[in-house]
Design an enzyme around this catalytic site. Structure first.
Site, short mmCIF file in Angstrom:
data_model
loop_
_atom_site.label_atom_id
_atom_site.label_comp_id
_atom_site.label_asym_id
_atom_site.label_seq_id
_atom_site.Cartn_x
_atom_site.Cartn_y
_atom_site.Cartn_z
N ASP A 136 1.12 -1.29 -0.02
CA ASP A 136 -0.08 -0.08 -0.13
C ASP A 136 0.68 1.22 0.03
OD1 ASP A 136 -2.34 -1.25 0.17
OD2 ASP A 136 -2.12 -1.86 2.17
N LYS A 140 -0.46 10.03 0.70
CA LYS A 140 -0.30 11.35 1.56
C LYS A 140 0.57 11.49 2.27
CE LYS A 140 -5.29 12.15 1.27
NZ LYS A 140 -6.36 11.63 1.84
N ASP A 172 3.84 0.57 -8.50
CA ASP A 172 3.29 1.69 -9.58
C ASP A 172 3.09 2.86 -9.40
OD1 ASP A 172 0.91 0.89 -8.20
OD2 ASP A 172 -0.31 2.01 -9.62
N THR A 210 0.95 -9.71 -10.53
CA THR A 210 0.00 -9.83 -9.32
C THR A 210 -1.43 -9.35 -9.94
OG1 THR A 210 0.25 -7.85 -8.19
CG2 THR A 210 1.78 -9.60 -7.78
N TYR A 212 -3.01 -6.81 -8.28
CA TYR A 212 -2.91 -5.37 -8.21
C TYR A 212 -2.11 -4.75 -9.32
CZ TYR A 212 -2.18 -0.83 -6.31
OH TYR A 212 -2.18 0.61 -6.30
N GLU A 213 -1.12 -5.56 -9.78
CA GLU A 213 -0.46 -5.03 -11.05
C GLU A 213 -1.45 -4.91 -12.18
OE1 GLU A 213 3.11 -7.43 -11.30
OE2 GLU A 213 3.29 -6.97 -13.39
C1 LIG Z 1 -2.16 -2.97 -2.74
S1 LIG Z 1 -2.26 -4.60 -2.24
C2 LIG Z 1 -1.43 -5.61 -3.13
C3 LIG Z 1 -1.50 -7.00 -2.94
C4 LIG Z 1 -0.58 -8.04 -3.79
N1 LIG Z 1 0.80 -7.98 -3.28
C5 LIG Z 1 -0.72 -7.61 -5.34
O1 LIG Z 1 0.09 -7.16 -5.98
O2 LIG Z 1 -1.86 -7.83 -5.88
C6 LIG Z 1 -1.26 -4.45 -0.66
C7 LIG Z 1 -1.79 -5.56 0.28
O3 LIG Z 1 -0.82 -5.56 1.33
C8 LIG Z 1 -1.40 -5.95 2.55
N2 LIG Z 1 -0.95 -5.40 3.91
C9 LIG Z 1 -0.89 -4.23 4.35
N3 LIG Z 1 -0.21 -4.02 5.21
C10 LIG Z 1 0.44 -5.23 5.62
C11 LIG Z 1 1.08 -5.75 6.81
N4 LIG Z 1 1.48 -4.91 7.73
N5 LIG Z 1 1.31 -7.22 6.80
C12 LIG Z 1 1.07 -7.79 5.69
N6 LIG Z 1 0.31 -7.42 4.77
C13 LIG Z 1 -0.03 -5.93 4.73
C14 LIG Z 1 -2.85 -5.40 2.39
O4 LIG Z 1 -3.73 -5.97 3.16
C15 LIG Z 1 -3.09 -5.59 0.79
O5 LIG Z 1 -3.63 -6.82 0.51
#
Ligand SMILES: C[S@@+](CC[C@H](N)C(=O)[O-])C[C@H]1O[C@@H](n2cnc3c(N)ncnc32)[C@H](O)[C@@H]1O
Length: 232
Positions: A136, A140, A172, A210, A212-213
Site C-alpha cells: 500500500d 499522502k 506503480d 499480481t 493489483y499489478e
Molecule cells: C495494494 S495490495 C497488493 C496485493 C498483492 N501483493 C498484489 O500485488 O496484488 C497491498 C496488500 O498488502 C497488505 N498489507 C498491508 N499491510 C500489511 C502488513 N503490515 N502485513 C502484511 N500485509 C499487509 C494489504 O492487506 C493488501 O492486501
C-alpha cells in the site's frame, strides 16, 4: 519503531465484501492447518523450516500477498521450497487457499495478519527470498509513516535473508518508488541489480503478474520492479 517514531499500528483493511459460503468454508476447513505457531515462538528465534512437515531446501516469505496468485505460482514452480505468506485481508487469505488447491505438497503457511509479527520471530539468515509486491503506497505525506517499507524493515529483511538471498519489491506509485529506492539503496549491505530503465519495467520470467499489478496496468499506471541482493 517506524520512521515516524510511532509504536506499531496496522492501517489496512482486514475485511471486504462478505465471503461467499464456499470461501468461508475454505477458511473454516483449510486455514487452521496452515497457521504459524507464533505464540510458541515468542522469545526464541525460529528457523521456519521447522514449520513444515518435510524439511524444505529454502523458505521464502511474501508480505501482503493480496489474492495469493503470485504466492501460489511461486509455490507451484519451486517444489523444493516452502513459502510463508502474510496478509491481514481475510478475503485475500480465502483466495490464496483456493489457489493452493493446484499446489502439490504441504509447503505453504499463512499468517492472516501483520507481517511484522512474523519478522519479529524469525532467526537471522533463515529466508532465501522476500517479496513485497505493490505494498500500500499511502500517498499522502502525513500517512508515509504507515508504509511497510521503512529503514527498519529494510534492515530486518537484510538480517533475515541468507547470504545470496533476494528481496523483490514492486510498485506503480512514483512517490513510493522514490521512497523505496531511497531506503533500500541507503542500506550498506544490499546490492541493487537495477541500473537501466529496462530493469525497472521488465518483469523477470519467474515473476508472475499480481492482481493489483494487472489493475494498475488497466488503469494506465506503469508497474516498476526492483530486486536487491544480499551478497553471497
Ligand atoms: C495494494 S495490495 C497488493 C496485493 C498483492 N501483493 C498484489 O500485488 O496484488 C497491498 C496488500 O498488502 C497488505 N498489507 C498491508 N499491510 C500489511 C502488513 N503490515 N502485513 C502484511 N500485509 C499487509 C494489504 O492487506 C493488501 O492486501
Amino acid at each position: 519503531m517506524t520512521d515516524h517514531g510511532d509504536e506499531r499500528l496496522f492501517f489496512g483493511r482486514r475485511k471486504g465484501r462478505p465471503l461467499r459460503a464456499g470461501m468461508q468454508r475454505r477458511l473454516d476447513e483449510d486455514l487452521a492447518h496452515r497457521l504459524l505457531p507464533l505464540d510458541a515462538a515468542r522469545g526464541t528465534p525460529v528457523d521456519p523450516k521447522t514449520w513444515f512437515p518435510q524439511m524444505p531446501r529454502a523458505v521464502w516469505l511474501e508480505i501482503g500477498f493480496g489474492g495469493g496468485e503470485h504466492l501460489a505460482w511461486q509455490a507451484g514452480h519451486n517444489p523444493d521450497s516452502a513459502l510463508i505468506g502474510c496478509e491481514p485481508f481475510i478475503n485475500g487469505v480465502a483466495s490464496l487457499l483456493r489457489h493452493l488447491d493446484a499446489v502439490e505438497g504441504d509447503r505453504v503457511r499463512v499468517h492472516p495478519d501483520d507481517a511484522r509479527d512474523v519478522l519479529d520471530v524469525l532467526a537471522p539468515e533463515c529466508l532465501e527470498r522476500i517479496f513485497v509486491l505493490h505494498a500500500d503506497p499511502w500517498p499522502k505525506r502525513r500517512h508515509h509513516y504507515r508504509r511497510i517499507i521503512q529503514h527498519e524493515t529494510i534492515a530486518r529483511f537484510y538480517e533475515l535473508l541468507k547470504p545470496g538471498g533476494i528481496l523483490r519489491m514492486a510498485t506503480d506509485d512514483p512517490g513510493y518508488l522514490v521512497w523505496i529506492l531511497a531506503r533500500a539503496t541507503a542500506h550498506p549491505g544490499f546490492r541493487w541489480t537495477g541500473s537501466a530503465i529496462g530493469d525497472f519495467t521488465d518483469r523477470k520470467e519467474d515473476w508472475p503478474e499480481t492482481r493489483y499489478e494487472a489493475k494498475a496496468r488497466r488503469e494506465g499506471r506503469t508497474p516498476v520492479y526492483m530486486e536487491f541482493h544480499k551478497p553471497a
